[in-house]
Design an enzyme around this catalytic site. Sequence first.
Site, PDB file in Angstrom:
ATOM      1  N   ARG A 151      -8.964   1.171   9.462  1.00  0.00           N
ATOM      2  CA  ARG A 151      -8.477  -0.162   9.782  1.00  0.00           C
ATOM      3  C   ARG A 151      -9.511  -0.977  10.557  1.00  0.00           C
ATOM      4  NH1 ARG A 151      -2.705   0.597   9.078  1.00  0.00           N
ATOM      5  NH2 ARG A 151      -1.484  -1.220   9.622  1.00  0.00           N
TER       6      ARG A 151
ATOM      7  N   ARG B 160       0.311  -8.577  13.781  1.00  0.00           N
ATOM      8  CA  ARG B 160      -0.318  -7.585  12.900  1.00  0.00           C
ATOM      9  C   ARG B 160      -1.219  -8.257  11.871  1.00  0.00           C
ATOM     10  NH1 ARG B 160       4.886  -4.776  11.290  1.00  0.00           N
ATOM     11  NH2 ARG B 160       3.689  -3.850   9.607  1.00  0.00           N
TER      12      ARG B 160
ATOM     13  N   LYS C 101       0.827  -1.214   0.000  1.00  0.00           N
ATOM     14  CA  LYS C 101       0.000   0.000   0.000  1.00  0.00           C
ATOM     15  C   LYS C 101       0.866   1.271   0.000  1.00  0.00           C
ATOM     16  CE  LYS C 101      -2.001  -1.121   3.907  1.00  0.00           C
ATOM     17  NZ  LYS C 101      -1.248  -2.392   4.137  1.00  0.00           N
TER      18      LYS C 101
ATOM     19  N   ARG D 287      11.754  -5.382   4.347  1.00  0.00           N
ATOM     20  CA  ARG D 287      11.453  -3.948   4.130  1.00  0.00           C
ATOM     21  C   ARG D 287      12.477  -3.071   4.837  1.00  0.00           C
ATOM     22  NH1 ARG D 287       5.499  -1.866   5.155  1.00  0.00           N
ATOM     23  NH2 ARG D 287       5.743  -2.867   7.181  1.00  0.00           N
TER      24      ARG D 287
ATOM     25  N   ARG E 225      12.071  -1.171  10.560  1.00  0.00           N
ATOM     26  CA  ARG E 225      11.121  -0.738  11.584  1.00  0.00           C
ATOM     27  C   ARG E 225      11.088  -1.732  12.737  1.00  0.00           C
ATOM     28  NH1 ARG E 225       5.720   0.268   8.171  1.00  0.00           N
ATOM     29  NH2 ARG E 225       4.902  -0.686  10.062  1.00  0.00           N
TER      30      ARG E 225
HETATM   31  P1  ADP Z   1       1.774  -1.749   7.828  1.00  0.00           P
HETATM   32  O1  ADP Z   1       1.358  -1.113   6.565  1.00  0.00           O
HETATM   33  O2  ADP Z   1       3.026  -2.554   7.712  1.00  0.00           O
HETATM   34  O3  ADP Z   1       0.674  -2.477   8.533  1.00  0.00           O
HETATM   35  P2  ADP Z   1       1.564   0.825   9.159  1.00  0.00           P
HETATM   36  O4  ADP Z   1       2.708   1.739   9.001  1.00  0.00           O
HETATM   37  O5  ADP Z   1       0.333   1.094   8.359  1.00  0.00           O
HETATM   38  O6  ADP Z   1       2.131  -0.628   8.902  1.00  0.00           O
HETATM   39  O7  ADP Z   1       1.103   0.768  10.685  1.00  0.00           O
HETATM   40  C1  ADP Z   1       2.032   0.553  11.734  1.00  0.00           C
HETATM   41  C2  ADP Z   1       1.297   0.550  13.058  1.00  0.00           C
HETATM   42  O8  ADP Z   1       0.699   1.854  13.271  1.00  0.00           O
HETATM   43  C3  ADP Z   1       0.129  -0.423  13.176  1.00  0.00           C
HETATM   44  O9  ADP Z   1       0.552  -1.726  13.532  1.00  0.00           O
HETATM   45  C4  ADP Z   1      -0.710   0.252  14.278  1.00  0.00           C
HETATM   46  O10 ADP Z   1      -0.144   0.043  15.551  1.00  0.00           O
HETATM   47  C5  ADP Z   1      -0.551   1.736  13.922  1.00  0.00           C
HETATM   48  N1  ADP Z   1      -1.609   2.182  12.993  1.00  0.00           N
HETATM   49  C6  ADP Z   1      -1.454   2.559  11.709  1.00  0.00           C
HETATM   50  N2  ADP Z   1      -2.627   2.918  11.167  1.00  0.00           N
HETATM   51  C7  ADP Z   1      -3.571   2.754  12.136  1.00  0.00           C
HETATM   52  C8  ADP Z   1      -4.977   2.933  12.208  1.00  0.00           C
HETATM   53  N3  ADP Z   1      -5.691   3.362  11.140  1.00  0.00           N
HETATM   54  N4  ADP Z   1      -5.605   2.666  13.379  1.00  0.00           N
HETATM   55  C9  ADP Z   1      -4.925   2.251  14.458  1.00  0.00           C
HETATM   56  N5  ADP Z   1      -3.598   2.040  14.457  1.00  0.00           N
HETATM   57  C10 ADP Z   1      -2.907   2.281  13.316  1.00  0.00           C
HETATM   58  P1  ADP Z   2       2.322  -1.827   3.175  1.00  0.00           P
HETATM   59  O1  ADP Z   2       2.292  -0.321   3.127  1.00  0.00           O
HETATM   60  O2  ADP Z   2       1.085  -2.438   2.573  1.00  0.00           O
HETATM   61  O3  ADP Z   2       2.622  -2.358   4.531  1.00  0.00           O
HETATM   62  P2  ADP Z   2       4.837  -1.583   1.652  1.00  0.00           P
HETATM   63  O4  ADP Z   2       4.482  -0.704   0.509  1.00  0.00           O
HETATM   64  O5  ADP Z   2       5.610  -0.988   2.753  1.00  0.00           O
HETATM   65  O6  ADP Z   2       3.496  -2.323   2.216  1.00  0.00           O
HETATM   66  O7  ADP Z   2       5.607  -2.856   1.040  1.00  0.00           O
HETATM   67  C1  ADP Z   2       6.128  -3.882   1.875  1.00  0.00           C
HETATM   68  C2  ADP Z   2       7.480  -4.341   1.316  1.00  0.00           C
HETATM   69  O8  ADP Z   2       7.274  -5.040   0.088  1.00  0.00           O
HETATM   70  C3  ADP Z   2       8.456  -3.202   1.002  1.00  0.00           C
HETATM   71  O9  ADP Z   2       9.756  -3.637   1.330  1.00  0.00           O
HETATM   72  C4  ADP Z   2       8.306  -2.994  -0.509  1.00  0.00           C
HETATM   73  O10 ADP Z   2       9.528  -2.531  -1.108  1.00  0.00           O
HETATM   74  C5  ADP Z   2       7.968  -4.407  -1.001  1.00  0.00           C
HETATM   75  N1  ADP Z   2       7.030  -4.434  -2.134  1.00  0.00           N
HETATM   76  C6  ADP Z   2       5.969  -3.634  -2.345  1.00  0.00           C
HETATM   77  N2  ADP Z   2       5.320  -3.983  -3.474  1.00  0.00           N
HETATM   78  C7  ADP Z   2       5.991  -5.046  -4.000  1.00  0.00           C
HETATM   79  C8  ADP Z   2       5.813  -5.865  -5.166  1.00  0.00           C
HETATM   80  N3  ADP Z   2       4.803  -5.676  -6.014  1.00  0.00           N
HETATM   81  N4  ADP Z   2       6.697  -6.878  -5.368  1.00  0.00           N
HETATM   82  C9  ADP Z   2       7.723  -7.084  -4.498  1.00  0.00           C
HETATM   83  N5  ADP Z   2       7.944  -6.350  -3.369  1.00  0.00           N
HETATM   84  C10 ADP Z   2       7.084  -5.339  -3.129  1.00  0.00           C
END
Ligand code: ADP
Ligand code: ADP
Length: 219
Positions: A93, A175, A18, A131, A164
């Site tokens: 979420r 998660r 995303k 990542r 992270r």
């Molecule tokens: P990822 O895309 O890998 O799940 P995010 O960066 O979106 O990670 O989120 C990291 C953390 O931030 C989540 O595990 C949660 O603790 C918090 N978080 C992010 N977005 C929300 C949300 N909309 N509501 C509640 N907690 C959130």
């Molecule tokens: P999210 O925001 O949904 O948690 P990220 O955009 O941070 O996901 O992507 C998670 C990891 O996967 C990152 O290290 C990113 O570089 C990698 N990634 C994202 N899209 C692709 C894809 N289409 N193929 C392979 N790796 C990807």
Amino acid sequence: MAQTRTYVVLLGVPGAGKGTQAQLLQQATGLPQISTGDLFRYNLKHQTELGRLAKRYMDAGNLVPDQVTIQMVADRLEQPDCTRGALLDGFPRNLLQAAALERLVAPYGGVASAPLIQVEDEETIRRITGRRTCRLCGAVYHLTFNPPRSPARCDNDGGELYQRDDDHEETVRNRLFVYYKQTAPLIGYYFAKGLLHEIDGARSIEEVQQELLALVKQP
Ligand code: ADP
Ligand code: ADP
């Protein structure tokens, strides 16, 4: 009714891509990426009260309480760069957040679309554990799938790339659990509104981007 804006809700498990896609879409459309995870990490880094509150939830891989999260997004959507809409990455979420978003954007025509980036759990764990994130601008890389040009440095600004705290396997599993329990019901919610678009996220970053771009640019 006020002028229509384009609000896109990016759905998908943690690690689906995303953030990567939102950053590219922002460059291509000029709509701002609003990542609640990035906003919390910004607050954490600057040791604000909100950052301190969010930390224990993030460290455990749980959701930060709805009230503070919704208020943070409401404030962000009022910023001047959001007058054409926004790309929501990581929000809503759960169903309560989705209802809050609906109220916030109703005056501007509501949510335009909710693309769901679909990826298998094994692939998502591979993606998250590899990542790396830029400390300065938040750009996202992957050690194997999307490596930076020079090791451990961001292509944009040379910032240090770090893993992270919540990207270690134990927290990732929680998660995913939280996602299936609390966030997955949003799929049915947006499907019922005719806004859901399923996208095969197992393809390359570029292929996924093309499909998303076509969707977002639709009149
Ligand atoms: P990822 O895309 O890998 O799940 P995010 O960066 O979106 O990670 O989120 C990291 C953390 O931030 C989540 O595990 C949660 O603790 C918090 N978080 C992010 N977005 C929300 C949300 N909309 N509501 C509640 N907690 C959130
Ligand atoms: P999210 O925001 O949904 O948690 P990220 O955009 O941070 O996901 O992507 C998670 C990891 O996967 C990152 O290290 C990113 O570089 C990698 N990634 C994202 N899209 C692709 C894809 N289409 N193929 C392979 N790796 C990807």
